[in-house]
Design a protein around this motif. Structure first.
Motif, PDB file in Angstrom:
ATOM      1  N   ARG A  74       6.250  -6.958  -0.313  1.00  0.00           N
ATOM      2  CA  ARG A  74       4.981  -6.484  -0.887  1.00  0.00           C
ATOM      3  C   ARG A  74       5.186  -5.842  -2.251  1.00  0.00           C
ATOM      4  NH1 ARG A  74       4.168  -4.426   4.263  1.00  0.00           N
ATOM      5  NH2 ARG A  74       4.504  -2.327   3.466  1.00  0.00           N
ATOM      6  N   GLU A  75       6.311  -5.158  -2.429  1.00  0.00           N
ATOM      7  CA  GLU A  75       6.612  -4.482  -3.702  1.00  0.00           C
ATOM      8  C   GLU A  75       7.254  -5.427  -4.726  1.00  0.00           C
ATOM      9  OE1 GLU A  75       5.627  -1.557  -4.536  1.00  0.00           O
ATOM     10  OE2 GLU A  75       5.048  -0.749  -2.588  1.00  0.00           O
ATOM     11  N   ASN A  76       7.442  -6.691  -4.350  1.00  0.00           N
ATOM     12  CA  ASN A  76       8.082  -7.686  -5.221  1.00  0.00           C
ATOM     13  C   ASN A  76       9.487  -7.274  -5.645  1.00  0.00           C
ATOM     14  OD1 ASN A  76       5.972  -9.643  -5.292  1.00  0.00           O
ATOM     15  ND2 ASN A  76       4.842  -8.254  -6.637  1.00  0.00           N
ATOM     16  N   ILE A  77      10.228  -6.668  -4.714  1.00  0.00           N
ATOM     17  CA  ILE A  77      11.617  -6.295  -4.952  1.00  0.00           C
ATOM     18  C   ILE A  77      12.489  -7.342  -4.278  1.00  0.00           C
ATOM     19  CG2 ILE A  77      13.412  -4.578  -4.547  1.00  0.00           C
ATOM     20  CD1 ILE A  77      11.116  -2.466  -4.420  1.00  0.00           C
ATOM     21  N   PRO A  78      13.300  -8.062  -5.038  1.00  0.00           N
ATOM     22  CA  PRO A  78      14.138  -9.095  -4.422  1.00  0.00           C
ATOM     23  C   PRO A  78      15.195  -8.477  -3.511  1.00  0.00           C
ATOM     24  CG  PRO A  78      14.699  -8.843  -6.739  1.00  0.00           C
ATOM     25  CD  PRO A  78      13.515  -7.952  -6.477  1.00  0.00           C
ATOM     26  N   PHE A  79      15.480  -9.186  -2.412  1.00  0.00           N
ATOM     27  CA  PHE A  79      16.508  -8.694  -1.498  1.00  0.00           C
ATOM     28  C   PHE A  79      17.217  -9.848  -0.808  1.00  0.00           C
ATOM     29  CE2 PHE A  79      12.725  -9.016   1.094  1.00  0.00           C
ATOM     30  CZ  PHE A  79      13.163  -9.438   2.348  1.00  0.00           C
ATOM     31  N   SER A  88      19.832 -19.059  13.214  1.00  0.00           N
ATOM     32  CA  SER A  88      18.635 -19.675  12.621  1.00  0.00           C
ATOM     33  C   SER A  88      17.424 -18.749  12.687  1.00  0.00           C
ATOM     34  CB  SER A  88      18.317 -20.995  13.321  1.00  0.00           C
ATOM     35  OG  SER A  88      19.360 -21.904  13.137  1.00  0.00           O
ATOM     36  N   ALA A  89      17.283 -18.014  13.788  1.00  0.00           N
ATOM     37  CA  ALA A  89      16.128 -17.114  13.931  1.00  0.00           C
ATOM     38  C   ALA A  89      16.189 -15.990  12.897  1.00  0.00           C
ATOM     39  CB  ALA A  89      16.076 -16.531  15.344  1.00  0.00           C
ATOM     40  N   VAL A  90      17.377 -15.440  12.668  1.00  0.00           N
ATOM     41  CA  VAL A  90      17.532 -14.375  11.666  1.00  0.00           C
ATOM     42  C   VAL A  90      17.248 -14.940  10.279  1.00  0.00           C
ATOM     43  CG1 VAL A  90      19.228 -12.908  10.504  1.00  0.00           C
ATOM     44  CG2 VAL A  90      19.117 -12.955  13.000  1.00  0.00           C
ATOM     45  N   GLU A  91      17.778 -16.120  10.005  1.00  0.00           N
ATOM     46  CA  GLU A  91      17.537 -16.741   8.702  1.00  0.00           C
ATOM     47  C   GLU A  91      16.050 -16.976   8.481  1.00  0.00           C
ATOM     48  OE1 GLU A  91      18.987 -20.569   6.079  1.00  0.00           O
ATOM     49  OE2 GLU A  91      20.073 -20.034   7.892  1.00  0.00           O
ATOM     50  N   VAL A  96      10.900 -15.566   5.991  1.00  0.00           N
ATOM     51  CA  VAL A  96       9.472 -15.311   6.207  1.00  0.00           C
ATOM     52  C   VAL A  96       9.081 -13.958   5.618  1.00  0.00           C
ATOM     53  CG1 VAL A  96       7.788 -14.710   8.021  1.00  0.00           C
ATOM     54  CG2 VAL A  96       9.136 -16.800   8.207  1.00  0.00           C
ATOM     55  N   ASN A  97       9.993 -12.984   5.709  1.00  0.00           N
ATOM     56  CA  ASN A  97       9.718 -11.643   5.193  1.00  0.00           C
ATOM     57  C   ASN A  97      10.069 -11.480   3.720  1.00  0.00           C
ATOM     58  OD1 ASN A  97       8.639  -9.811   7.388  1.00  0.00           O
ATOM     59  ND2 ASN A  97      10.296 -10.856   8.432  1.00  0.00           N
ATOM     60  N   GLY A  98      10.433 -12.580   3.057  1.00  0.00           N
ATOM     61  CA  GLY A  98      10.605 -12.538   1.608  1.00  0.00           C
ATOM     62  C   GLY A  98      12.011 -12.492   1.069  1.00  0.00           C
TER      63      GLY A  98
END
Length: 122
Positions: A74-79, A88-91, A96-98
């Motif tokens: 939401r804050e447009n901070i790359p991570f 695969s689920a973690v990836e 999905v969360n950016g």
């Protein structure tokens, strides 16, 4: 003189925080370490204008780690998400969360530094 890019690092293991601080500091980055999600979220709010990148080692954290990832998105901070094993689920959850990527440990320092450099320059 421009300020060095700031990298916020989440890792439960203080030794790993110290190692990343040493490696990234030697490359000219300002490193802010956090060993818990509450402290991470406080750092995000306090420094959101100056954070260039966040490295999130999800090892040992519960599902609330994804809330912090969503806040970064939401804050447009790359991570980047650091994971203890290929999953695969973690990836998928990370992307999905950016997350800009999911890296499986152990880390290859040279590749990590190259990825960080490319993300910060964008």
């Amino acid at each position: 003189m421009p300020q060095n890019p700031t990298i916020l690092v989440l890792n439960r293991n203080q030794r790993n925080l110290d190692i990343l601080d040493q490696i990234l500091g030697a490359e000219g980055y300002e490193v802010v370490g956090s060993s818990d999600l509450e402290a991470l979220d406080c750092e995000i709010q306090a420094r959101k204008q100056s954070i260039s990148l966040v490295l999130m080692d999800i090892t040992g954290f519960n599902h609330s780690v994804w809330d912090s990832c969503e806040c970064l998105r939401r804050e447009n901070i790359p991570f980047l998400v650091l994971s203890p094993h290929h999953n695969s689920a973690v990836e998928q959850q990370g992307l999905v969360n950016g997350a800009k990527g999911v890296i499986v440990k152990p880390l290859a320092v040279k590749q990590l530094l190259q990825l960080i450099e490319s993300l910060i320059q964008n």
